[in-house]
Scaffold this motif. Structure first.
Motif: not given
Lengths: 360, 302
Positions: B19-43
């Motif tokens: 039950l958790l996975l679909p929501a977690l996947a969306v959260y991961l792809f649209y929130r966590v990865i962009p955020l991490v990528w954003n931090v990496v990008l800023s350096f």
């Protein structure tokens, strides 16, 4: 301390009248209980006394002064609510000190008074707690503490024990009684619980649909109910009330099928023909042998037997009417079997069925 | 697999994760990865289609020491945020009014709440029209009443642009705040006020000593939502002024958008985003701490 008086007190909501011009005089230092079923106007009357409801008609006097137009804060009263109404964001101390802040009491005096009240109610160790951290009984005690720090002329209680479990209710009842004896402040107490009314009151006021049916000591309202309503409301299990008809000038016939004859009280001037015959369960026994003087025997069938411990209740069908008898615990009639009941009619009550008033 | 389904506990776990996975996947792809990528990008030094190179704190240095536009946008965001306390005070006043026993109070409640569910782009366009200097209603009314001689170009003026967009933002959110505060008000038991009346507290005492303290969680919920709104009010600014005139209504969020999508400085924009994220986090934490850690809760015993 002060006397309280209601004069032709009326409460109306729009065109709907809920209190119909009641008169009541409460003595200085008296513990008065307003009791009645829900919707009888007892809480409304109390709230008018507190100033929380406007008075639609009549007058309320506290200490000989008409208070109709006086703001609640200037009536010198304190009130304890059913749900305690403690301020949830304040400590027990702050809750009790709250009212004193608005009465220009010096800080030192506030402290002394709160401590005094806390000691009377055994709240010394809880002063820093929030209401949330207290049990129901403790909260109720804080609510009473909040009332007594004010040293008001009159205490008002609005069903203060209704939210507590039965055991706690019993012990809080005792505490309220002791508190009243210690402080001697005029107290008006509203409840729907007749046991609270009987145990606490100096005088009981039985209210019924916006009217006062009877005012009297607990013994009065129990032993000499003035109306059918009071007879049925006070006492548990309730008084047996059976329909009766006049038969001759001084006797009536009770019941329709399994009839029996009873003498009306000697000086009865009543000229109606329909009556209600009332007799308390403890005035009925299981018959043995012939009826003695002042007793009448009737036959019925045992419906239900409830063994309460100190005594046993026998519910019997007598000519289509249920009759309750409170008998000795060793008596155990069989269910579904005929039983002969012995009624002590010298202790019976007679009411006119039309007016509902007692025949005297 | 059969083993996995044998025990009740593991069956439950499989079910929970399914039950958790679909929501977690969306959260991961649209929130966590962009955020991490954003931090990496800023350096990093990076532009689309080219490999990234490590840049260290280069972008941060530029932003903090050499970029005046960043500081203007930061200051503007802070000013824009002042709309939140104004909106809360207004919402409180409205909530107290519509909590009274007045005729048609549910109508008033609905009317005041109505702007909130409206699409912000639509709100922006409506207000842009209202503010217009030739056909706008506001200028028309002011001129008809003789208050002004010349029309005011609200959104094109350095003096009025910021205040004008703030008015639109407050108008849009005040109904929502009112509903939050109204809910808080209605959760305060009437008996508390009755007890206070008998205790001798007058109306203003009751407001300060009972109403306001018990509304604290509701108010801080509004504060947090207001802070979020002022950091993310991209659509309103973009449709009303586009950040202009000059930098007059440039907020951090519109500045980030322009840096990346107009100037293609994605790496720099990422650094501004990190700073904005940290500021936002700090404010949200402070607000929640001040609310006693339970913003939105109704603090009533029982």
């Amino acid at each position: 301390m002060a006397t309280v008086e209601f004069r032709k007190l009326v409460k109306r909501y729009g065109t709907h009248q809920v209190v119909h011009g009641i008169d009541l005089a409460i003595n200085d230092g008296e513990f008065l209980v307003l009791v009645g079923p829900s919707g009888c106007g007892k809480s409304t009357s109390l709230r008018m006394l507190a100033g929380l409801e406007d008075i639609s008609g009549g007058e309320i006097l506290i200490g000989d002064k008409v208070v109709n137009e006086v703001e609640p804060r200037n009536r010198d009263i304190a009130m304890v609510f059913q749900d305690y109404a403690l301020y949830p964001h304040m400590s027990v101390y702050e809750n009790m000190a709250f009212s004193l802040h608005y009465r220009d009491t010096p800080k030192q005096e506030i402290r002394t008074r709160v401590m005094e009240a806390a000691e009377i109610l055994g709240l010394q160790d809880l002063l820093d707690r929030r209401p949330k951290q207290l049990s129901g009984g403790q909260r109720q005690r804080v609510a009473m503490g909040r009332a007594i720090v004010r040293k008001p002329q009159v205490f008002l209680f609005d069903e203060p024990l209704s939210n507590l479990d039965a055991k706690l209710r019993g012990s809080m009842r005792l505490e309220i009684k002791k508190l009243h004896r210690k402080l001697g402040v005029t107290t008006v107490y509203v409840t729907h619980d007749q046991i609270e009314a009987m145990t606490l009151a100096d005088r009981v006021v039985v209210m019924n649909s916006g009217n006062i049916d009877q005012v009297g000591t607990p013994e009065d309202v129990y032993h000499s109910p003035q109306t059918i309503f009071v007879a049925g409301f006070i006492g548990s299990p309730t008084m047996n009330l059976l329909p009766a008809k006049r038969n001759g000038s001084a006797t009536i016939v009770v019941g329709e099928k399994s009839d029996f004859h009873v003498q009306l009280p000697a000086k009865s001037a009543s000229n109606t023909d329909a009556f209600v015959f009332g007799i308390r369960p403890e005035d009925i026994a299981i018959a043995s042998g012939d009826p003695e003087d002042g007793r009448v025997h009737v036959d019925g069938v045992v419906d239900v037997v409830e063994a309460l411990g100190p005594d046993t209740l026998v519910f019997a069908d007598v000519g289509g009417h249920q009759v309750t008898a409170r008998v000795r615990p060793d008596v155990k009639p069989d269910i579904g079997q005929p039983v002969r009941l012995s009624l002590d009619v010298s202790r019976a009550h007679f009411f006119e069925s039309e007016s509902g008033k007692v025949v005297s | 697999m059969a083993l996995l389904f044998r025990k009740k506990r593991s069956r439950e776990l499989v079910f929970i994760w399914a039950l958790l996975l679909p929501a977690l996947a969306v959260y991961l792809f649209y929130r966590v990865i962009p955020l991490v990528w954003n931090v990496v990008l800023s350096f990093s030094f990076w532009s689309p289609g080219k490999p990234a190179k490590f840049a260290g704190l280069y972008h941060y240095e530029e932003m903090l020491f050499y970029d005046d536009a960043f500081w203007v946008a930061l200051k503007n965001t802070a000013v824009f945020m002042l709309g939140t306390p104004i909106a809360i005070v207004l919402a409180m006043a409205l909530a107290l009014l519509v909590d009274q026993n007045i005729r048609g109070r549910s109508l008033y409640r609905t009317l005041i709440f109505l702007p909130y569910p409206m699409m912000i782009v639509a709100v922006g366009i409506v207000w842009r029209w209202l503010y217009n200097d030739s056909v706008g209603l506001i200028n028309y009314v002011l001129r008809s009443l003789g208050i002004i001689d010349q029309p005011i170009p609200f959104l094109e003026s350095y003096d009025f642009a910021m205040a004008s967009v703030m008015v639109a933002a407050i108008w849009q959110i005040v109904g929502f705040f009112m509903i939050i505060i109204l809910t808080g008000l209605q959760n305060i038991p009437a008996h508390l006020y009755e007890a206070a009346v008998i205790d001798g507290a007058r109306a203003h005492h009751r407001f300060w000593r009972i109403t306001l303290p018990l509304l604290r969680p509701s108010i801080f919920l509004c504060v947090i939502l207001g802070v979020i709104a002022s950091f993310t009010s991209f659509d309103l600014i973009y449709t009303m002024t586009g950040g202009g005139p000059g930098l007059a209504t440039e907020l951090l969020i519109t500045y980030i958008y322009k840096s990346s999508f107009t100037l293609s400085k994605f790496d720099y924009a990422a650094a501004v985003t990190v700073v904005m994220f940290l500021l936002f986090l700090a404010l949200a934490l402070i607000a929640n701490r001040l609310a006693g850690g339970d913003a939105g809760k109704v603090d009533i015993a029982d």
